[in-house]
Design an enzyme around this catalytic site. Structure first.
Site, PDB file in Angstrom:
ATOM      1  N   LYS A  99       0.825  -1.217   0.000  1.00 28.28           N
ATOM      2  CA  LYS A  99       0.000   0.000   0.000  1.00 28.28           C
ATOM      3  C   LYS A  99       0.855   1.260   0.000  1.00 28.28           C
ATOM      4  O   LYS A  99       0.364   2.349  -0.341  1.00 28.28           O
ATOM      5  CB  LYS A  99      -0.932  -0.002   1.215  1.00 28.28           C
ATOM      6  CG  LYS A  99      -1.998  -1.065   1.123  1.00 28.28           C
ATOM      7  CD  LYS A  99      -3.361  -0.466   0.987  1.00 28.28           C
ATOM      8  CE  LYS A  99      -4.336  -1.449   0.407  1.00 28.28           C
ATOM      9  NZ  LYS A  99      -5.636  -0.879   0.128  1.00 28.28           N
ATOM     10  N   ASP A 121      -8.018   0.767   7.217  1.00 27.05           N
ATOM     11  CA  ASP A 121      -7.866  -0.202   8.299  1.00 27.05           C
ATOM     12  C   ASP A 121      -6.394  -0.369   8.618  1.00 27.05           C
ATOM     13  O   ASP A 121      -6.005  -1.319   9.285  1.00 27.05           O
ATOM     14  CB  ASP A 121      -8.566  -1.525   7.993  1.00 27.05           C
ATOM     15  CG  ASP A 121      -8.577  -1.831   6.528  1.00 27.05           C
ATOM     16  OD1 ASP A 121      -7.534  -1.630   5.891  1.00 27.05           O
ATOM     17  OD2 ASP A 121      -9.628  -2.264   6.021  1.00 27.05           O
TER      18      ASP A 121
END
Ligand SMILES: Cc1ncc(COP(=O)(O)O)c(C=O)c1O
Length: 395
Positions: free
Chosen positions: A80, A128
């Site tokens: 990410k 998250d």
């Protein structure tokens, strides 16, 4: 060790396989090229390792298994790092252009003449953990402010990692999908800029940038492999990772692209539900998965466009496979190197093992003795306490 996987409750459905050109239309080759050009010049850039797991391949009767291990990515622990930080750069570039009325190159966003403007802008996202960390890191690199929204179940260790990067971290009640709604609302009210990895109708520019950033990982794989794999197993949250990878592979390998199989937790199966319905479909999360990064109830509209055409199989796996899959990486088959794999990064591995050891799934997924399997180990250790706890659970 593999016994856990033999009797696991795994659901399978075939992809809708719509015919079309989403793999080049949704993210243009030029978008991937631009991301590669930009990200590979960042300080600390290094391709992550592609690790051969010959012992696992032997045990599962396939020709090879390669695992792209994203743990070391920019020191942030997951793939990410590539997406949010890159999309943050574009958000600032567009805002500078809008406010100055001038054309500004991506590389000029950090020019001192824009420093005051950039420092007055606030980037936000719901997360998250991993995406927010990337946005926070990007904001800090670029000198912008950052507010990250997390839901009730995001670990304190992950919140702390984002605070350490200078972000204000706001915990909201409810689940991930609720935190996405809150960040949209508050950002609109306050003139903040949402850097989301998931797209919805009317909001796709930034999610496209995020997915283009992930393309660095696919480009490294294409460069490292002598020939395309036959299968790739990809974990699915909102679907941006899988959508980016399969689009990039199709652009590089054309008809030689691997068969793509998306694996989700049975507790968060929005892509599986979309495949069954033949259109993007929500599957609200009622219980959080241990695989926190995959615990999403709504697919990304942009990602789904690609997945609907490119993915041949969708699997869901039960929670009880998380610990055994992580342990299989940490204490591997003879000859394979040990890998610290995070709980959101092993769904593809777990799905692959189930598919390999069960005749019905092996046939459904077209796995053969000569199959060359690619796994994306999308996460290393992003919260040491959670990693140790999950690794110690179950058998
Ligand atoms: C480690 C990891 N792997 C996979 C995913 C799934 O990516 P996507 O939500 O784009 O499907 C996530 C999402 O947060 C993640 O953190």
């Amino acid at each position: 060790m593999l016994q856990n996987f033999e009797d696991a409750n795994v659901a399978h459905t075939a992809g809708p396989h719509f015919a079309g050109d989403a793999a080049v239309r949704a993210i243009a080759p030029a978008d991937f090229d631009a991301a590669v050009q930009e990200i590979t010049r960042w300080d600390g850039y290094e391709p992550t390792p592609l690790i051969g797991l010959a012992g696992l391949a032997d045990a599962l009767t396939v020709a090879s298994v390669d695992n792209k291990h994203e743990g070391p990515r920019f020191g942030l622990g997951s793939f990410k790092a590539l997406g949010g930080a890159y999309a943050a750069l574009w958000v600032l570039q567009r805002e500078i252009e809008a406010r100055t009325g001038r054309q500004v190159a991506l590389a000029s966003v950090t020019d001192p003449e824009f420093a005051t403007l950039v420092s007055s802008l606030t980037l936000t996202t719901a997360t998250d953990g991993n995406h927010g960390r990337s946005v926070a890191w990007g904001a800090r690199r670029l000198g912008a402010r950052c507010r990250i929204y997390i839901h009730a179940d995001v670990s304190e260790g992950r919140a702390e990692a984002m605070r350490d990067l200078g972000a204000d971290v706001i915990r909201v009640a409810g689940d991930y999908d609720h935190s996405v709604a809150v960040v949209r609302e508050e950002s609109e009210a306050n003139g903040w800029f949402v850097v989301s990895d998931t797209s919805w109708p009317g909001y796709s520019e930034t999610p496209r940038d995020v997915m283009a950033g992930y393309g660095v990982m696919a480009r490294e794989i294409v460069e490292a492999l002598e020939r395309p794999p036959t299968h790739v197993f990809l974990q699915g949250g909102v679907g941006a990772l899988a959508g980016s990878v399969v689009a990039a592979f199709r652009q590089s390998w054309g008809a030689e692209s691997p068969r793509a199989i998306v694996v989700e937790p049975e507790l968060a199966r929005c892509l599986f539900a979309s495949a069954q319905a033949g259109r993007a479909t929500a599957a609200p999360v009622t219980e959080e998965s241990l695989m926190a990064g995959l615990s999403c109830g709504e697919p990304s509209a942009l990602a789904w466009e690609i997945l609907a055409e490119e993915v041949s199989d969708f699997l869901t796996i039960p929670e009880r496979l998380v610990a055994p899959a992580m342990r299989l990486m940490a204490e591997p088959m003879a000859g394979d190197p040990a890998i610290e794999a995070g709980e959101s990064g092993i769904a593809g591995l777990a799905g692959f093992i189930c598919a390999a050891v069960r005749d019905d799934l092996r046939q459904a997924c077209g796995l053969e003795r000569d199959s060359r399997v690619l796994l994306i180990g999308s996460e290393g250790v992003t919260d040491r306490a959670v990693y140790e706890r999950v690794l110690g659970e179950g058998g």
